[in-house]
Design an enzyme around this catalytic site. Sequence first.
Site, PDB file in Angstrom:
ATOM      1  N   GLU A 265       0.337  -1.342  -0.474  1.00 25.42           N
ATOM      2  CA  GLU A 265      -0.111   0.056   0.060  1.00 25.42           C
ATOM      3  C   GLU A 265       0.917   1.598   0.720  1.00 25.42           C
ATOM      4  O   GLU A 265       1.739   1.516   0.461  1.00 25.42           O
ATOM      5  CB  GLU A 265      -0.614  -0.134   1.607  1.00 25.42           C
ATOM      6  CG  GLU A 265      -1.597  -1.334   1.030  1.00 25.42           C
ATOM      7  CD  GLU A 265      -2.937  -0.729   2.791  1.00 25.42           C
ATOM      8  OE1 GLU A 265      -2.992  -0.130   3.418  1.00 25.42           O
ATOM      9  OE2 GLU A 265      -3.598  -1.839   2.485  1.00 25.42           O
TER      10      GLU A 265
ATOM     11  N   GLU B  80       2.699   0.195   3.644  1.00 26.51           N
ATOM     12  CA  GLU B  80       2.583  -1.205   4.381  1.00 26.51           C
ATOM     13  C   GLU B  80       2.608  -2.015   3.200  1.00 26.51           C
ATOM     14  O   GLU B  80       2.403  -1.733   2.249  1.00 26.51           O
ATOM     15  CB  GLU B  80       1.339  -1.067   5.525  1.00 26.51           C
ATOM     16  CG  GLU B  80       0.637  -1.000   5.000  1.00 26.51           C
ATOM     17  CD  GLU B  80      -0.819  -1.441   6.504  1.00 26.51           C
ATOM     18  OE1 GLU B  80      -0.437  -1.251   7.434  1.00 26.51           O
ATOM     19  OE2 GLU B  80      -2.301  -0.801   5.810  1.00 26.51           O
TER      20      GLU B  80
ATOM     21  N   ASN C 264       0.907  -5.658   2.956  1.00 26.86           N
ATOM     22  CA  ASN C 264       0.074  -6.814   3.921  1.00 26.86           C
ATOM     23  C   ASN C 264      -0.246  -8.183   3.344  1.00 26.86           C
ATOM     24  O   ASN C 264      -0.312  -8.587   2.485  1.00 26.86           O
ATOM     25  CB  ASN C 264      -1.982  -6.503   4.047  1.00 26.86           C
ATOM     26  CG  ASN C 264      -2.438  -5.529   4.686  1.00 26.86           C
ATOM     27  OD1 ASN C 264      -1.864  -5.139   6.059  1.00 26.86           O
ATOM     28  ND2 ASN C 264      -3.192  -4.522   3.980  1.00 26.86           N
TER      29      ASN C 264
ATOM     30  N   ARG D 240      -1.608 -10.866   3.500  1.00 29.49           N
ATOM     31  CA  ARG D 240      -2.578 -11.315   3.050  1.00 29.49           C
ATOM     32  C   ARG D 240      -3.682 -10.893   1.886  1.00 29.49           C
ATOM     33  O   ARG D 240      -3.156 -10.459   0.969  1.00 29.49           O
ATOM     34  CB  ARG D 240      -3.197 -11.682   4.670  1.00 29.49           C
ATOM     35  CG  ARG D 240      -3.704 -10.407   4.618  1.00 29.49           C
ATOM     36  CD  ARG D 240      -4.631  -9.848   5.771  1.00 29.49           C
ATOM     37  NE  ARG D 240      -4.626  -8.632   6.377  1.00 29.49           N
ATOM     38  CZ  ARG D 240      -5.871  -7.577   5.664  1.00 29.49           C
ATOM     39  NH1 ARG D 240      -6.472  -7.895   5.193  1.00 29.49           N
ATOM     40  NH2 ARG D 240      -5.728  -6.616   6.207  1.00 29.49           N
TER      41      ARG D 240
END
Length: 713
Positions: free
Chosen positions: A129, A143, A145, A147
């Site tokens: 992101e 960040e 993620n 997942r």
Amino acid sequence: EASVAAAKIGFPIMIKASEGGGGKGIRMVDQEEDVQNAYRQVCGEVPGSPIFIMKLSTNSRHLEVQLLADEYGNAIALNGRDCSVQRRHQKIIEEGPPVAASPEVWKQMEDAAVSLAKAVGYTNAGTVEYLYSEPDKKYYFLELNPRLQVEHPVTEMITRVNLPAAQLQVAMGIPLYHIPEVRELYGKNRFADEEDVSNGKSVIDFTVTERIPAYGHCIAVRITAENAEAGFKPTSGGIQEINFRSTPNVWGYFSMDSSGSIHEFADSQFGHLFASGPNREQARRNMVLALKELSIRGDISTTVDYISKLIELDDFVENNIDTGWLDRIIKEGGIKIAPSAESLRRVSSGKVNRLNNDSLVAIGATVVAFDQCSGDEATFLELLERGQLPPLNLLNMVRDLELILNGVKYKLRCTRTGSSEFQIAVAGDTTKCVTNSVRSLSDGGYLISSGGMSQVAYQTVKADATSGMKLSVGGRTVAFSPDYDPSTLRTDVAGKLVKKLVPDGAHVKKGGAYAEIEVMKMFMPLKVEESGVITWANNEGAALTPGDLLATLELENPENVSTVSTFEGDLDVTGWVSLDAPVASSNAVSTSNGGRPHITLRKAIARLTNGMAGYVFSSDAIDQTMVDIAAAVTDPSLPAYEIDEQLSVLNGRIDGALYDELSKMTSDFKGPSKFRADQFKHLIAVHMGDIKDEAERASFVASTALLVGAADP
């Protein structure tokens, strides 16, 4: 330590828990005195997580790159998503592919994300992101993620790569270049030839091979149990019905527990819609249509209506948005949209939305009074079954109600004159009223008849101490307002009182926070709407239900509190009549029934029956009822009307010649002479005697029993 770090970085800042997500564990702070509360809230929402404090990037886009990487060092970017429409820093609308960044800059962002995945040896689907600044075309890492995110179908619809299936294939040890959908995305055959696999020609060099362009555009909307009109506060309760139909361009899913309820300990999102199209504008239009056709009935509030208006705003249509766009709209008082030319045309034609405010209030009052009476009756019977003596006020047939619609307070008196019939009058002048009948439908709705017209209404949100009732009438949402009383501080959601921000007896300024509550694993501040001195009525740690009183407020300037205007006069509704009208003479049948004495007699007997059953039956109504009965029973045409009514249902069920002869007798009767009922019955008896088959004769007797009964004196 947090205050020192914040001062060093400079305001505004973001305080964020590294293990947070979904809007939890993140707070924006723009002044030093708010750091302590914000830091404590973040720690409370994500206990034990490391906390980051960073400079806030204002007017930025939230862009993210979808990654897929295998255990052999291959990593690719499956395009990305623009998630800039957020409230409380949580996504509410996602779309892809991102068009805010230029193709050159977006390629750099994808390459950087792929390099990051390779540098750490990442294996799986994941998302990198960024915050993207449009003015200077720069992007900043936010960040990663590790997942799959709930908005992953956006990527699937524009790349046609099934991400969960790809995850399983990566976990099975299959390299990316052997996953069929990935191969197609890079312009290769879905399955590599066995010979190419054996000699290594099936390998795809993703660094130099071009990915095919996105398949159109996709917009996703999260469906949440939140009250958008109150700053997107979470709500909880049961859901009675969800009506959603997928189309080739729109699909969605909904999730709740087996009881059909959304509880206060879960995330507020319970549904997701995805609309696709050849371009962004067509995808947007498909989503608008889907949201307007989506119907959710229950005790919760939803964001459906709000977002359907939100994505019709010029800023969204022209893609002039950023991460603070929605929060600015909320701060400025919400959405204000003028009616479209099409909606104005439909209203002026009188075919849609023809109900005025008075009619809607009468419908709302009928629903509330019916629910109150039905509920009290059920309680009365339940107490009797337990052997207890119920209070007689449970059988009260008069209900005084107050409803506020569009800034006008209607004080109404609802008088129950039958099991499903109510007279709605303005309080203070019960000489005029409209009579409404109501019937419960199997799907939870109400069929309401008033002034010769019928409407189907659904109670989508029940009224409580802090929020008004919402009805859906003919597909139109009608929102009644709660009575504004800033001196009582209540919670409109279920949760827990976490902290009192001010002591008992403290002075609180208008708009100041006085408490924090925990709702759906999030800490939310409660603010006063007027200045005054607070007196607490609840303690920290208390479990709260909607409407619970937290504190009272002694207003500093009670005279400045805005109040609604009270309705006076007659309701502008069809069927509004005066109960003081003179009693009609006994030699005239009521003209409201078209001069049909059998209808007049039936209604009069029904009124008498209701009166004997305990429903309200005034002396004036008794006088008029007796006049109606006298006029009906002395009308020479009464037998002809009663017989003709029974005869009409036998058309096609008895001999045609007999039916024609009987019909001629009723139609030729003019009065005032006596109707020849004996001759009428004689024709029936003769025909019955001519029937030889016993079974056929028995069937004829059964069919004509009511007709013969009507002909008897």
